[in-house]
Write a protein that holds these residues in place. Structure first.
Motif, mmCIF file in Angstrom:
data_model
loop_
_atom_site.group_PDB
_atom_site.id
_atom_site.type_symbol
_atom_site.label_atom_id
_atom_site.label_comp_id
_atom_site.label_asym_id
_atom_site.label_seq_id
_atom_site.Cartn_x
_atom_site.Cartn_y
_atom_site.Cartn_z
ATOM 1 N N PRO A 1 0.798 -1.234 0.000
ATOM 2 C CA PRO A 1 0.000 0.000 0.000
ATOM 3 C C PRO A 1 0.825 1.276 0.000
ATOM 4 C CG PRO A 1 -0.048 -1.048 2.154
ATOM 5 C CD PRO A 1 0.619 -2.019 1.224
ATOM 6 N N ARG B 1 -6.132 5.729 -1.303
ATOM 7 C CA ARG B 1 -6.083 4.271 -1.238
ATOM 8 C C ARG B 1 -7.466 3.638 -1.345
ATOM 9 N NH1 ARG B 1 -2.385 5.036 3.290
ATOM 10 N NH2 ARG B 1 -3.962 4.170 4.693
ATOM 11 N N SER C 1 -0.991 1.327 -5.248
ATOM 12 C CA SER C 1 -0.039 1.737 -4.222
ATOM 13 C C SER C 1 0.038 3.253 -4.207
ATOM 14 C CB SER C 1 1.352 1.140 -4.498
ATOM 15 O OG SER C 1 2.253 1.405 -3.440
ATOM 16 N N THR C 2 0.584 3.782 -3.141
ATOM 17 C CA THR C 2 0.813 5.214 -3.016
ATOM 18 C C THR C 2 2.289 5.441 -2.728
ATOM 19 O OG1 THR C 2 -1.402 5.523 -2.083
ATOM 20 C CG2 THR C 2 0.169 7.307 -1.789
#
Length: 333
Positions: A23, A286, A293-294
């Motif tokens: 994430p 998110r 993903s960030t």
């Protein structure tokens, strides 16, 4: 997370079996001395802290510090088990030696000697040369994800030469996944719709402040099972503080008054729900199912620690409804 028919979309998968982003990704542009110098030790400590916090996706590019970011990232990861992390880099800017300007500083925002110059090149040969140079600088045996870097003014060559060259390298197993990274969403949507990319990186166009990617990129990405990595989640600084200061930056320039006012209004609503503006900024992006993903740029141990803390906050769903009702979000979450 791929545009190829029959391939399964998995929210946190990059492309292909076993290639997972997670994430939160580590953006290594600041390891290239973006805006100011960073020591090797500072950057290595940042990577160590990110690793200890569970981060396994690291993003870099030749552009970042004229190769400095790639060299530092490769060195910081060298002792890690290679199958336990994912590295992305970019192609499109070749670094050409420039001894005649080596006494100057890089004019593109990185505090490094201008001993190389960037040359746009999205040709087949340029893609291969760029990737070979990145492998040398990082010392890695492979690159997991390769993005075309800012091909805004180079659509024809990027589609005609660069994407097929990357696709061939993908088929040969030299790279894992391919895509494009840009500060706009419209052309990324075209890449998703018209080419065989696995993942795209969108910087600044899907954030708590603006959701332009909702109208073009995110729907087609979701439909074609192409993952979207969100970068620039703080809009280059405006959303990075609990209360945006008067001199806050937006798209790397001083934020216009109306944009600053909007960010402060969002911050006030966040406060009523016990959430800070940066915490909400990370949590918001998110939520979309196309977001894989960030990636957040991090310079040192303190920034990594704070980012991990922000990312762990459980933001109440009621906040999104309140922002939408106040006209501060374009989507009802």
């Amino acid at each position: 997370m791929t545009g190829r028919p029959g391939r399964r979309q998995a929210t946190l998968d990059a492309a292909g079996p076993g290639l997972r982003l997670g994430p939160l990704g580590f953006g290594a542009s600041q390891g290239g001395n973006l805006f100011r110098a960073t020591s090797d030790e500072e950057f290595a400590a940042a990577v160590d802290t990110a690793w200890a916090g569970g981060v396994r996706y690291f993003d870099t590019a030749p552009h970042y510090g004229l190769g400095l970011s790639e060299r530092r990232l490769g060195a910081a990861l060298r002792s890690r088990p290679r199958d336990e992390y994912v590295v992305s880099t970019k192609v499109g800017r070749l670094l050409v030696p420039s001894p005649e300007t080596a006494h100057l500083r890089d004019p593109e925002g990185f505090d490094v000697a201008a001993d190389h110059r960037r040359v746009w090149d999205f040709s087949r040969d340029g893609v291969r040369r760029s990737l070979e140079a990145s492998l040398r600088r990082t010392g890695l045996d492979r690159i997991d994800v390769v993005y075309l870097h800012d091909p805004d003014a180079h659509w024809e060559q990027a589609v005609r030469e660069a994407v097929p060259a990357l696709a061939q390298l993908r088929e040969q197993g030299v790279v894992g996944a391919i895509g494009a990274g840009m500060n706009q969403s419209a052309m990324l949507a075209r890449f998703v719709a018209e080419t065989d990319v696995d993942v795209v990186m969108c910087a600044g166009r899907y954030t708590l402040l603006e959701q332009g990617a909702l109208t073009d990129l995110l729907p087609i990405a979701q439909a074609r099972r192409v993952g979207v990595v969100i970068a620039g989640v703080y809009n280059s600084g405006l959303l990075a503080r609990d209360v945006p200061p008067t001199d806050a930056t937006y798209d790397y320039r001083r934020a216009p008054a109306e944009v600053l006012d909007q960010a402060r209004r969002i911050a006030r609503v966040c406060q009523t729900y016990g959430v800070t503006l940066p915490q909400a900024a990370l949590a918001f992006v998110r939520r979309h199912p196309a977001v894989a993903s960030t990636v957040v740029g991090m310079r040192n141990e303190a920034q990594v620690t704070e980012t991990l803390r922000r990312a762990a906050v459980d933001v109440p769903d009621q906040l999104w409804a309140a922002l939408y009702d106040a006209g501060l979000l374009d989507v009802h979450c």
